[in-house]
Design an enzyme around this catalytic site. Structure first.
Site, PDB file in Angstrom:
ATOM      1  CG  ASP A  11      57.218 146.723 -28.539  1.00  0.00           C
ATOM      2  OD1 ASP A  11      56.618 145.719 -28.955  1.00  0.00           O
ATOM      3  OD2 ASP A  11      56.702 147.850 -28.501  1.00  0.00           O
ATOM      4  NE  ARG A  68      58.043 157.648 -27.771  1.00  0.00           N
ATOM      5  CZ  ARG A  68      57.662 156.370 -27.822  1.00  0.00           C
ATOM      6  NH1 ARG A  68      56.372 156.075 -27.886  1.00  0.00           N
ATOM      7  NH2 ARG A  68      58.565 155.411 -27.796  1.00  0.00           N
ATOM      8  CB  VAL A 113      62.897 150.921 -35.148  1.00  0.00           C
ATOM      9  CG1 VAL A 113      63.025 152.004 -34.081  1.00  0.00           C
ATOM     10  CG2 VAL A 113      63.943 151.126 -36.240  1.00  0.00           C
ATOM     11  CG  ASN A 157      62.673 153.842 -29.881  1.00  0.00           C
ATOM     12  OD1 ASN A 157      63.319 153.210 -30.708  1.00  0.00           O
ATOM     13  ND2 ASN A 157      63.077 155.004 -29.392  1.00  0.00           N
ATOM     14  CD  GLU A 205      54.066 147.009 -21.371  1.00  0.00           C
ATOM     15  OE1 GLU A 205      54.815 146.217 -20.775  1.00  0.00           O
ATOM     16  OE2 GLU A 205      54.126 148.249 -21.217  1.00  0.00           O
ATOM     17  CE1 TYR A 239      52.913 151.734 -24.074  1.00  0.00           C
ATOM     18  CE2 TYR A 239      54.138 153.763 -24.480  1.00  0.00           C
ATOM     19  CZ  TYR A 239      52.973 153.014 -24.602  1.00  0.00           C
ATOM     20  OH  TYR A 239      51.881 153.542 -25.234  1.00  0.00           O
ATOM     21  CG  HIS A 297      57.094 146.559 -24.449  1.00  0.00           C
ATOM     22  ND1 HIS A 297      55.886 146.129 -24.954  1.00  0.00           N
ATOM     23  CD2 HIS A 297      57.139 147.892 -24.665  1.00  0.00           C
ATOM     24  CE1 HIS A 297      55.231 147.166 -25.472  1.00  0.00           C
ATOM     25  NE2 HIS A 297      55.967 148.246 -25.300  1.00  0.00           N
ATOM     26  CE  LYS A 324      60.459 151.914 -25.661  1.00  0.00           C
ATOM     27  NZ  LYS A 324      59.458 150.935 -26.180  1.00  0.00           N
TER      28      LYS A 324
END
Length: 373
Positions: A270, A15, A298, A300, A118, A94, A96, A75
């Site tokens: 995550d 992405r 996973v 992501n 998030e 993001y 997390h 990410k």
């Protein structure tokens, strides 16, 4: 403002934090944008597309980081990227953090202002920047789980939809939020028997009405979880506590209740995962086995459908990026209802209660940080 868009370097992350359309909007508003070379190539956006939109293409990721006032990613920054951050920069991505102490410490040490997609809320308390990826991950969870159930992948050899004369597979979903609802939609569409558990009777009632009674719903208790585990072929962990570590709803001892070859898909990984035996995996090596149970964890998941995910994400983030670029970040967080909840780190202090609680760190409420120098 100077806005930087680096290429994502997390394992199998394709992405990109901004599309050429977003760049064009910012440039027309008078901002400067640098995009790292090939940042959008994997999702069909060429460097020429970005240049035509008004961006400057840079081949050195460090240069993008050190030049920018506002860094827009998808990410969380990786270790090298954290070392390039400084106190006068805003990072919007993001994060997390409640599941990642080393990253939290690195961002605190950098002194930067880190705003997490998030934890941004809207005026109704929803999570507008998490929702698009939750929709993608919820739908992908069933797709991934169905594949893992194949015998060649170590699974039970169960077809979720069954065939005439053979029972369909059983799917258990923990959590009735955006992930859970979307997982239920796909699982039901595949013909599986689906049971969703949640603590909110109001939400269970909404889902019962939305799916016209086709979705079995249960109040989430230890007993109900254990009973459903014994029957499930596929279990999807979809529990979310915004900004905080996910609760561990399935312990290792509870795996003994399940049938060998059953599959756990932990969408909450995550945030630390909602299964005790979960650990983050990658698209390159997505599964592992514990006590005969297949785990898909996973961190992501939406990165696997990168074009769809990029378009969905950037549709949601662009208005917030525009506000951050147009105004000083404190004003932007105050002007948009709920945006203030996105502030996670500022000037070496934690501004997210869930992160502070996860690591027993001092908590500085975001309202306090907005008034600090």
């Amino acid at each position: 403002m100077r806005v930087g868009v680096p290429k994502e370097i997390k394992n199998h992350e394709y992405r990109v934090g901004m599309t050429p359309m977003g760049v064009r909007e910012l440039v027309e508003q008078g901002h400067q944008v640098q995009v790292e070379q090939n940042a959008g190539a994997a999702v069909g956006f060429s460097d020429a597309d970005y240049e035509q939109a008004g961006a400057v293409i840079v081949d050195d990721p460090r240069a993008v980081f050190t030049w920018a006032d506002l860094i827009v990613k998808v990410k969380e920054p990786q270790p090298d990227e954290c070392s390039w951050l400084s106190a006068d920069q805003v990072l919007f991505t993001y994060l997390h953090l409640a599941a990642d102490r080393p990253l939290t410490d690195a961002l605190l040490a950098s002194g930067c202002t880190a705003i997490g997609y998030e934890t941004v809320e809207d005026q109704h308390g929803g999570l507008p920047l998490l929702a698009p990826m939750s929709e993608v991950a919820g739908r992908m969870a069933v797709q991934a789980g169905a594949h893992c159930l194949e015998k060649a992948q170590g699974g039970r050899g169960v077809l979720l939809g069954g065939v005439p004369g053979v029972n369909p597979g059983r799917v258990m979903i923990l959590g009735g939020g955006v992930v859970g609802e979307n997982a239920a939609r796909i699982a039901l569409g595949m013909g599986a028997q689906v049971c969703l558990l949640d603590k909110s009777i109001v939400r269970l009632r909404q889902l019962d009405e939305r799916f016209n009674g086709e979705l079995a719903t249960l109040y989430s208790t230890q007993e109900n979880i254990e009973q459903q585990l014994a029957q499930a072929d596929l279990v999807i962990g979809a529990v979310l506590l915004p900004g905080a570590a996910a609760p561990k709803l399935v312990t290792r001892s509870m795996l003994g209740l399940m049938r060998p070859g059953a599959v756990l898909v932990d969408v909450a990984i995550d945030q630390g995962g909602c299964f005790e035996t979960s650990r983050p995996t990658t698209h390159a090596d997505p599964v592992f086995e514990v006590d005969g149970i297949i785990h898909y964890c996973v961190a992501n998941m939406p990165g696997a459908v990168a074009r769809t995910a990029t378009l969905a994400l950037t549709n949601a983030t662009l208005p917030y990026i525009e506000a951050l670029a147009q105004h000083e970040w404190r004003r932007a967080l105050q002007d948009i209802p709920g945006f203030i909840h996105g502030l996670n780190i500022h000037s070496g202090r934690v501004a997210c209660a869930g992160v502070a609680e996860a690591f027993d760190l001092p908590f500085n409420p975001p309202q306090t940080e907005l008034g600090s120098a």
